[in-house]
Enzyme design. Structure first.
Site, PDB file in Angstrom:
ATOM      1  N   ASP A 376       7.717 -94.693 -27.478  1.00  0.00           N
ATOM      2  CA  ASP A 376       9.003 -94.018 -27.312  1.00  0.00           C
ATOM      3  C   ASP A 376       9.673 -93.654 -28.622  1.00  0.00           C
ATOM      4  OD1 ASP A 376       8.933 -93.924 -24.534  1.00  0.00           O
ATOM      5  OD2 ASP A 376       9.729 -95.952 -24.332  1.00  0.00           O
ATOM      6  N   TYR A 461      12.883 -93.907 -17.854  1.00  0.00           N
ATOM      7  CA  TYR A 461      13.374 -95.268 -18.037  1.00  0.00           C
ATOM      8  C   TYR A 461      14.649 -95.303 -18.866  1.00  0.00           C
ATOM      9  CZ  TYR A 461      10.290 -98.643 -15.848  1.00  0.00           C
ATOM     10  OH  TYR A 461       9.662 -99.429 -14.928  1.00  0.00           O
TER      11      TYR A 461
END
Length: 753
Positions: A376, A461
């Site tokens: 990420d 998320y």
């Protein structure tokens, strides 16, 4: 009775009521007003914390102007740049070397020059590459130097660059063009012409260095809901490795377990009856799987946290102080939150505490899911920390702070109110005791904690990043995972890779793995690593010498090298592991801070995998190395798109150097395995989905430092505990009337997307 007499009696009655109220409010010397109380005497650092301050928008603009004027190449704004263009990819703070900073902070040395780190993509060159420059001094740049080789040991090949928003837009256009070749299939499978389908990227992008071929997964997209739970079964593989966009192509198509060469081949198979099509209808917004719209009208309001006499912490610039704590905070647009110069009672405990990376590794029997290993940081953990919702993401009365970044644009962006700071009552004692023998008394202390929080939304998320500072001198770091699960279209033996959570939706299993850097300076820079654990020994009882007993004893150890201090993910680790100072406390023990990890991490990717070295930090639950300026981070944003030849391989940091009386860094991994289930719809809940670690004082003090807290409670059995002067808790009925002013609710988080 005349009017004059009535008025006199009324005035006397009001005066009596006023006098009684004054007596009640001053009884027991309790608080008499709701006015904000002056903060405890805060130490002022004279702006020293600004040495770590994130760049201001004005500084970013100055760096852009300088680069445009000084590099001698044509630069295109990254928001419009093609792969064959040159552009500024990002600008962030260049954190000064630790030695320079400590000379400035601790020895009265000169302030280090303020500099920026600029990342440029040079696509319009004979040898396209990524180059990093240090630019300074700010606010008026006058020099730049290429630090790419110094930082990475060589040049950074162009194919390692993160995918930009413009590249994604061009890929989406290509996919839409390809889908037009299968109108019959799309109408049958998805009640769509393709233009209303959502397209989700995967990563990494191939199987070897130089590849840039990405699987994209298609979903039904119902406005106002998360599309991540509504896959249509169609996935496409796009080769976008060429710098010439016209050379990009869809090289493979997948649908419901079948692989085809193109969308045209997909349409032919459909028309020939060779394709098993699952016919999906467009769901209504209120009925779509995963809708977050409330199903019940609002009920009575829940508890409200507020400070009756104003905040007891103080925020100035990039520094917060609270009951002995001093913390400098910031945000890296890639790796996310970073804290510096964490001090307790004036003494530095941690020089740097920063998030490094968040890995999500998936399993599936669909190509997109089975190949996904999201790193990420390459997407932007800090960049995608959007505005927090007051009263839900953080307490309504928390302090909210803006964060600024410059990524994929020459114009700075601001995420308003994207970091919050607040004092939190954990509703549990920090410590307490009720004495029912010898003497009767009660003593205790509420567990109030200072919290620094930000929340990153990384595609589906949402990660809640918490840094907490306790009255016992402990630091707690915790991450909660929430948001939408990712999913695949359910087909074949899909439940080998997760659980069915919808009519055609497979919640795909995955592991979350988070990495942190903790540069501890415990009572000085030079520390050693000490361990303690329990063992049993068989001994003869010393009073009769007739019996054998198992005696528990403390096994002490000291780790000498980096190899000894690298603990594999699944291997046992000493229960007590501490950074120890050579200095002793009053009782003759080294002043130390203990690392205590709370994690349920899944299995690490096998080391035989060709991409494992890119995430080799995940091999270890804890690794302690000597601090080196040339090892500032455990990973790189370039590792995502070329994990096969990683730009930074953490495993190389561990080379058996001595770690006795050295400046040390703890690299900590936490995580958990997530097998999605029905209760993950609509969202994964934070309950049970949090991991983290503590930094706890271990013989660092001579006693628990919270004994000096102003929040302590003590009363004996012979005392009237209902008197405010005896028991502060008896004052709460008075302070409870101090309802705070709540600013009007506003939210601007949908701007600057």
């Amino acid at each position: 009775m005349n009017v004059k007499t009535v008025l006199v009696l009324l005035v006397l009655a009001l005066a009596t009521i006023f006098a009684l109220v004054c007596v009640l409010l001053t009884r027991g010397k309790g608080p008499s007003t709701c006015q904000h109380q002056p903060l405890e005497e805060e130490d002022t650092d004279g702006g020293q914390s600004l040495v770590f301050a994130d760049l201001s928008p004005e500084e970013m603009v100055q760096v852009v102007r300088y680069l445009r004027a000084s590099l001698g190449v044509q630069l295109v704004d990254a928001s419009r740049a093609k792969p064959s263009d040159n552009c500024i990819a990002s600008i962030d703070l260049q954190v000064p070397a630790k030695a320079e900073v400590l000379r400035f902070l601790d020895e009265g040395g000169t302030r280090p020059p303020r500099e920026a780190l600029a990342v440029l993509y040079f696509g319009n060159q004979p040898d396209p590459n990524v180059t990093e420059y240090v630019v300074g001094p700010l606010p008026t740049p006058a020099y730049h130097r290429d630090v790419t080789v110094q930082r990475y040991g060589g040049t950074v090949p162009y194919h390692r660059r993160p995918v930009t928003g413009k590249e994604y837009m061009d890929i989406n256009a290509l996919i839409q063009q390809e889908l037009r070749k299968a109108p019959g299939f799309l109408a049958a499978c998805c009640d769509s012409d393709g233009t209303d389908l959502a397209i989700l990227t995967t990563a990494p992008r191939g199987f070897k260095s130089g590849d840039r071929a990405t699987w994209f997964v298609l979903f039904q997209n119902t406005p106002g809901t998360g599309y991540y739970l509504s896959p249509v079964g169609l996935e496409v593989l796009v080769d976008h490795s060429s710098l010439d966009i016209s050379q990009w192509a869809v090289s493979r198509v997948f649908y419901n377990g079948q692989y085809l060469a193109s969308a045209g081949a997909l349409e032919d198979a459909f028309l020939s009856g060779l394709l098993k099509v699952i016919r999906l209808k467009k769901p209504q917004a209120e009925a779509v799987l995963g809708s977050m719209r409330p199903r019940q009208p609002p009920g009575s309001p829940g508890p409200l946290q507020f400070e009756p006499q104003g905040p007891r912490y103080h925020v100035r610039d990039n520094r917060v102080t609270f009951q002995g704590w001093s913390v400098t905070f910031g945000m890296n647009p890639n790796s996310g939150p970073r804290l510096f110069d964490i001090r307790y009672r004036g003494k530095r405990i941690v020089y740097e505490l920063s998030l490094q990376e968040a890995l999500a590794l998936y399993g599936s029997n669909c190509p997109g899911g089975m190949s996904t290993r999201y790193l990420d940081g390459s997407f932007g953990i800090g960049r995608f920390a959007y505005e927090l919702v007051r009263g839900l993401d953080c307490p309504y009365t928390a302090t909210y702070v803006d964060r600024h970044y410059l990524v994929e644009s020459e114009t700075p962006k601001t995420n308003q109110n994207s970091l919050c700071i607040f004092e939190h009552d954990a509703a549990i004692p920090l410590r307490r005791h009720f004495s029912d023998s010898q003497s009767l008394y009660y003593g205790g202390l509420r567990r109030n904690v200072l919290v620094i929080r930000t929340i990153s939304t990384l595609i589906n998320y949402d990660y809640i990043w918490d840094f907490m500072f306790h009255g016992s001198g402990a630091v707690e770091v915790r991450v909660h995972a929430t948001g939408y699960i990712s999913s695949s279209f359910l087909h074949g033996q899909g439940t080998n890779y997760g659980n069915r959570v919808g009519p055609h939706t497979l919640g795909t299993m995955h592991l979350h793995h988070i990495h942190y850097k903790v540069d501890l300076d415990v009572d000085g820079q030079l520390n050693s690593l000490e361990t303690q654990d329990m063992e049993y020994e068989l001994v003869q009882d010393p009073w009769s010498k007739q019996n054998i007993m198992e005696r528990l004893y403390l096994h002490r150890g000291k780790l000498q090298t980096e190899d000894e201090a690298a603990f594999p993910l699944s291997a046992p680790m000493p229960r007590y592991l501490s950074f120890a100072s050579p200095n002793l406390n009053r009782w003759g023990h080294p002043r130390s801070y203990r690392i205590q990890i709370t994690s349920l991490a899944g299995k690490h990717l096998p080391t035989s995998s060709p991409m494992e070295r890119a995430i080799s930090w995940g091999r270890y639950q804890l690794a302690v190395t000597r601090r080196k300026e040339e090892e500032p981070a455990s990973t790189s944003v370039y590792n995502q798109n070329d994990p096969w030849t990683p730009t930074v391989a953490f495993a190389d940091f561990i080379n058996n150097e001595t770690i006795t009386n050295e400046d040390l860094v703890a690299w900590i991994s936490v995580g958990f395995l997530h097998v999605p289930h029905a209760e993950d719809v609509p969202n994964t809940v934070t309950v049970g989905n949090s991991v983290g670690f503590f930094l706890r004082p271990y013989n660092y003090f001579d006693e628990d430092p919270s004994v000096d807290s102003p929040d302590g409670v003590y009363f004996g059995g012979e005392q009237d505990s209902g008197v405010c002067g005896t028991n502060p808790l008896a004052c709460l009925s008075l302070t409870a009337v101090c309802a705070p002013y709540l600013p009007p609710f506003r939210y601007r988080g949908f701007f600057n997307l």
